[in-house]
Design a protein around this motif. Sequence first.
Motif, PDB file in Angstrom:
ATOM      1  N   GLY A 192       0.798  -1.220   0.000  1.00 31.91           N
ATOM      2  CA  GLY A 192       0.000   0.000   0.000  1.00 31.91           C
ATOM      3  C   GLY A 192       0.829   1.267   0.000  1.00 31.91           C
ATOM      4  N   GLY A 193       2.130   1.147   0.226  1.00 26.85           N
ATOM      5  CA  GLY A 193       3.004   2.314   0.283  1.00 26.85           C
ATOM      6  C   GLY A 193       3.592   2.683  -1.072  1.00 26.85           C
ATOM      7  N   ASP A 194       4.586   3.545  -1.050  1.00 25.16           N
ATOM      8  CA  ASP A 194       5.241   4.040  -2.259  1.00 25.16           C
ATOM      9  C   ASP A 194       6.746   3.835  -2.149  1.00 25.16           C
ATOM     10  OD1 ASP A 194       2.702   5.094  -2.638  1.00 25.16           O
ATOM     11  OD2 ASP A 194       3.298   7.139  -2.115  1.00 25.16           O
ATOM     12  N   ILE A 195       7.394   3.723  -3.296  1.00 25.94           N
ATOM     13  CA  ILE A 195       8.860   3.758  -3.340  1.00 25.94           C
ATOM     14  C   ILE A 195       9.250   4.637  -4.527  1.00 25.94           C
ATOM     15  CG2 ILE A 195       9.292   1.511  -2.285  1.00 25.94           C
ATOM     16  CD1 ILE A 195       9.983   1.764  -5.919  1.00 25.94           C
ATOM     17  N   SER A 196      10.460   5.159  -4.474  1.00 24.14           N
ATOM     18  CA  SER A 196      10.984   5.859  -5.640  1.00 24.14           C
ATOM     19  C   SER A 196      12.413   5.398  -5.885  1.00 24.14           C
ATOM     20  CB  SER A 196      10.917   7.379  -5.471  1.00 24.14           C
ATOM     21  OG  SER A 196      11.785   7.791  -4.450  1.00 24.14           O
ATOM     22  N   VAL A 197      12.764   5.369  -7.155  1.00 23.28           N
ATOM     23  CA  VAL A 197      14.098   4.962  -7.581  1.00 23.28           C
ATOM     24  C   VAL A 197      14.625   6.051  -8.494  1.00 23.28           C
ATOM     25  CG1 VAL A 197      15.424   3.252  -8.881  1.00 23.28           C
ATOM     26  CG2 VAL A 197      13.496   2.521  -7.465  1.00 23.28           C
ATOM     27  N   GLN A 198      15.844   6.492  -8.233  1.00 22.62           N
ATOM     28  CA  GLN A 198      16.449   7.506  -9.087  1.00 22.62           C
ATOM     29  C   GLN A 198      17.486   6.848  -9.971  1.00 22.62           C
ATOM     30  OE1 GLN A 198      18.293  10.827  -7.104  1.00 22.62           O
ATOM     31  NE2 GLN A 198      18.172  12.093  -8.932  1.00 22.62           N
ATOM     32  N   CYS A 199      17.293   6.981 -11.282  1.00 24.15           N
ATOM     33  CA  CYS A 199      18.214   6.441 -12.287  1.00 24.15           C
ATOM     34  C   CYS A 199      18.973   7.616 -12.893  1.00 24.15           C
ATOM     35  CB  CYS A 199      17.437   5.714 -13.378  1.00 24.15           C
ATOM     36  SG  CYS A 199      16.316   4.436 -12.745  1.00 24.15           S
ATOM     37  N   LEU A 200      20.291   7.477 -12.966  1.00 23.32           N
ATOM     38  CA  LEU A 200      21.154   8.553 -13.446  1.00 23.32           C
ATOM     39  C   LEU A 200      21.822   8.134 -14.750  1.00 23.32           C
ATOM     40  CD1 LEU A 200      22.704   8.781  -9.946  1.00 23.32           C
ATOM     41  CD2 LEU A 200      21.218  10.544 -10.855  1.00 23.32           C
ATOM     42  N   TYR A 201      22.095   9.101 -15.610  1.00 21.52           N
ATOM     43  CA  TYR A 201      22.736   8.791 -16.887  1.00 21.52           C
ATOM     44  C   TYR A 201      23.677   9.922 -17.279  1.00 21.52           C
ATOM     45  CZ  TYR A 201      18.793  11.667 -18.417  1.00 21.52           C
ATOM     46  OH  TYR A 201      17.866  12.672 -18.549  1.00 21.52           O
ATOM     47  N   SER A 202      24.674   9.594 -18.082  1.00 21.22           N
ATOM     48  CA  SER A 202      25.642  10.601 -18.516  1.00 21.22           C
ATOM     49  C   SER A 202      25.052  11.420 -19.659  1.00 21.22           C
ATOM     50  CB  SER A 202      26.957   9.941 -18.939  1.00 21.22           C
ATOM     51  OG  SER A 202      26.743   9.132 -20.072  1.00 21.22           O
ATOM     52  N   SER A 203      25.690  12.553 -19.946  1.00 20.95           N
ATOM     53  CA  SER A 203      25.166  13.491 -20.945  1.00 20.95           C
ATOM     54  C   SER A 203      25.027  12.862 -22.328  1.00 20.95           C
ATOM     55  CB  SER A 203      26.047  14.740 -21.015  1.00 20.95           C
ATOM     56  OG  SER A 203      27.375  14.381 -21.337  1.00 20.95           O
ATOM     57  N   GLY A 204      25.846  11.888 -22.645  1.00 25.75           N
ATOM     58  CA  GLY A 204      25.763  11.229 -23.951  1.00 25.75           C
ATOM     59  C   GLY A 204      24.487  10.430 -24.143  1.00 25.75           C
ATOM     60  N   TYR A 205      23.762  10.210 -23.065  1.00 26.37           N
ATOM     61  CA  TYR A 205      22.528   9.408 -23.133  1.00 26.37           C
ATOM     62  C   TYR A 205      21.276  10.252 -22.904  1.00 26.37           C
ATOM     63  CZ  TYR A 205      25.327   5.256 -23.419  1.00 26.37           C
ATOM     64  OH  TYR A 205      26.204   4.299 -23.857  1.00 26.37           O
ATOM     65  N   GLN A 206      21.441  11.563 -22.939  1.00 23.64           N
ATOM     66  CA  GLN A 206      20.324  12.455 -22.650  1.00 23.64           C
ATOM     67  C   GLN A 206      19.157  12.271 -23.618  1.00 23.64           C
ATOM     68  OE1 GLN A 206      21.963  16.154 -21.625  1.00 23.64           O
ATOM     69  NE2 GLN A 206      20.083  16.964 -20.769  1.00 23.64           N
ATOM     70  N   ASN A 207      19.425  11.968 -24.869  1.00 23.23           N
ATOM     71  CA  ASN A 207      18.362  11.836 -25.867  1.00 23.23           C
ATOM     72  C   ASN A 207      17.920  10.392 -26.100  1.00 23.23           C
ATOM     73  OD1 ASN A 207      18.289  14.633 -26.350  1.00 23.23           O
ATOM     74  ND2 ASN A 207      20.093  14.457 -27.655  1.00 23.23           N
ATOM     75  N   GLU A 208      18.422   9.475 -25.302  1.00 19.10           N
ATOM     76  CA  GLU A 208      18.038   8.064 -25.440  1.00 19.10           C
ATOM     77  C   GLU A 208      16.704   7.793 -24.731  1.00 19.10           C
ATOM     78  OE1 GLU A 208      19.621   5.665 -27.150  1.00 19.10           O
ATOM     79  OE2 GLU A 208      21.284   6.978 -27.748  1.00 19.10           O
ATOM     80  N   VAL A 209      16.044   6.707 -25.121  1.00 21.45           N
ATOM     81  CA  VAL A 209      14.795   6.295 -24.479  1.00 21.45           C
ATOM     82  C   VAL A 209      15.107   5.794 -23.075  1.00 21.45           C
ATOM     83  CG1 VAL A 209      12.876   4.651 -24.575  1.00 21.45           C
ATOM     84  CG2 VAL A 209      13.723   5.721 -26.680  1.00 21.45           C
ATOM     85  N   LYS A 210      14.339   6.282 -22.118  1.00 25.59           N
ATOM     86  CA  LYS A 210      14.531   5.879 -20.719  1.00 25.59           C
ATOM     87  C   LYS A 210      13.335   5.048 -20.283  1.00 25.59           C
ATOM     88  CE  LYS A 210      16.999   9.973 -20.666  1.00 25.59           C
ATOM     89  NZ  LYS A 210      16.776  10.665 -21.927  1.00 25.59           N
ATOM     90  N   ARG A 211      13.629   3.888 -19.656  1.00 29.97           N
ATOM     91  CA  ARG A 211      12.556   2.972 -19.253  1.00 29.97           C
ATOM     92  C   ARG A 211      12.824   2.382 -17.889  1.00 29.97           C
ATOM     93  NH1 ARG A 211      12.959  -0.806 -24.294  1.00 29.97           N
ATOM     94  NH2 ARG A 211      15.031  -0.017 -24.035  1.00 29.97           N
ATOM     95  N   TRP A 212      11.741   1.924 -17.266  1.00 25.72           N
ATOM     96  CA  TRP A 212      11.762   1.162 -16.014  1.00 25.72           C
ATOM     97  C   TRP A 212      11.085  -0.156 -16.348  1.00 25.72           C
ATOM     98  CZ3 TRP A 212      13.762   0.667 -11.403  1.00 25.72           C
ATOM     99  CH2 TRP A 212      13.076   0.000 -10.379  1.00 25.72           C
ATOM    100  N   CYS A 213      11.820  -1.258 -16.207  1.00 26.03           N
ATOM    101  CA  CYS A 213      11.307  -2.554 -16.642  1.00 26.03           C
ATOM    102  C   CYS A 213      11.405  -3.588 -15.522  1.00 26.03           C
ATOM    103  CB  CYS A 213      12.099  -3.079 -17.835  1.00 26.03           C
ATOM    104  SG  CYS A 213      12.136  -1.964 -19.245  1.00 26.03           S
ATOM    105  N   ARG A 214      10.501  -4.552 -15.587  1.00 26.51           N
ATOM    106  CA  ARG A 214      10.531  -5.673 -14.656  1.00 26.51           C
ATOM    107  C   ARG A 214      11.130  -6.863 -15.387  1.00 26.51           C
ATOM    108  NH1 ARG A 214       5.999  -7.606 -10.434  1.00 26.51           N
ATOM    109  NH2 ARG A 214       7.124  -9.449  -9.718  1.00 26.51           N
ATOM    110  N   TYR A 215      12.149  -7.499 -14.792  1.00 28.81           N
ATOM    111  CA  TYR A 215      12.793  -8.649 -15.432  1.00 28.81           C
ATOM    112  C   TYR A 215      11.814  -9.792 -15.662  1.00 28.81           C
ATOM    113  CZ  TYR A 215      17.663  -7.151 -15.164  1.00 28.81           C
ATOM    114  OH  TYR A 215      18.851  -6.500 -15.346  1.00 28.81           O
ATOM    115  N   LYS A 216      10.981 -10.067 -14.666  1.00 34.78           N
ATOM    116  CA  LYS A 216      10.102 -11.238 -14.676  1.00 34.78           C
ATOM    117  C   LYS A 216       9.263 -11.344 -15.949  1.00 34.78           C
ATOM    118  CE  LYS A 216       6.451 -13.242 -11.777  1.00 34.78           C
ATOM    119  NZ  LYS A 216       5.715 -13.027 -10.520  1.00 34.78           N
TER     120      LYS A 216
END
Length: 162
Positions: free
Chosen positions: A38-62
């Motif tokens: 019932g609660g919340d979590i947050s995850v911060q993903c960081l990337y270098s400047s060369g990846y600024q225009n790339e697609v960013k995703r959050w995926c589940r392995y399963k």
Amino acid sequence: MTNMFYISVKCWFILGVESSDGCPDVSVVSSSVSGHEGGDISVQCLYSSGYQNEVKRWCRYKDQRCYTVGRTDTSQNPSVQIRDDDGRRSFTVLMTGLRRTDSGWYFCSVGDLQVPVQLTVTKAEPDKEKDTDNKLLTVWLPVSAALLLLLILISVFIWRCR
């Protein structure tokens, strides 16, 4: 892809995929997060400047289900929100209304790079207000009953003495 641990003031990253300058191209602030049902979590993903225009995703392995930054179609789960902050070269994933079944391995993905994150969802904490209410009931109910009985006994005694 090489996963490496970093504790570096220069790079400000903890876990990531290493680039040629020794700083990771993609990383996460914490590779293990936990929350309650019932609660919340947050995850911060960081990337270098060369990846600024790339697609960013959050995926589940399963099940390989992914949520993409900037996508607003109805196929995305409203309990998973992703916000990109280009200025800080990071995106933040917010998962709300956690369920125990949300536990498992996920990954931050930028372009073709991925960094794993383990999510653990534990049983909901008991509602502390309800606990307080229950304690009040278990204390005040017997005390009130005893006072009522005492009042009745005193009234009967006074009535008989007349």
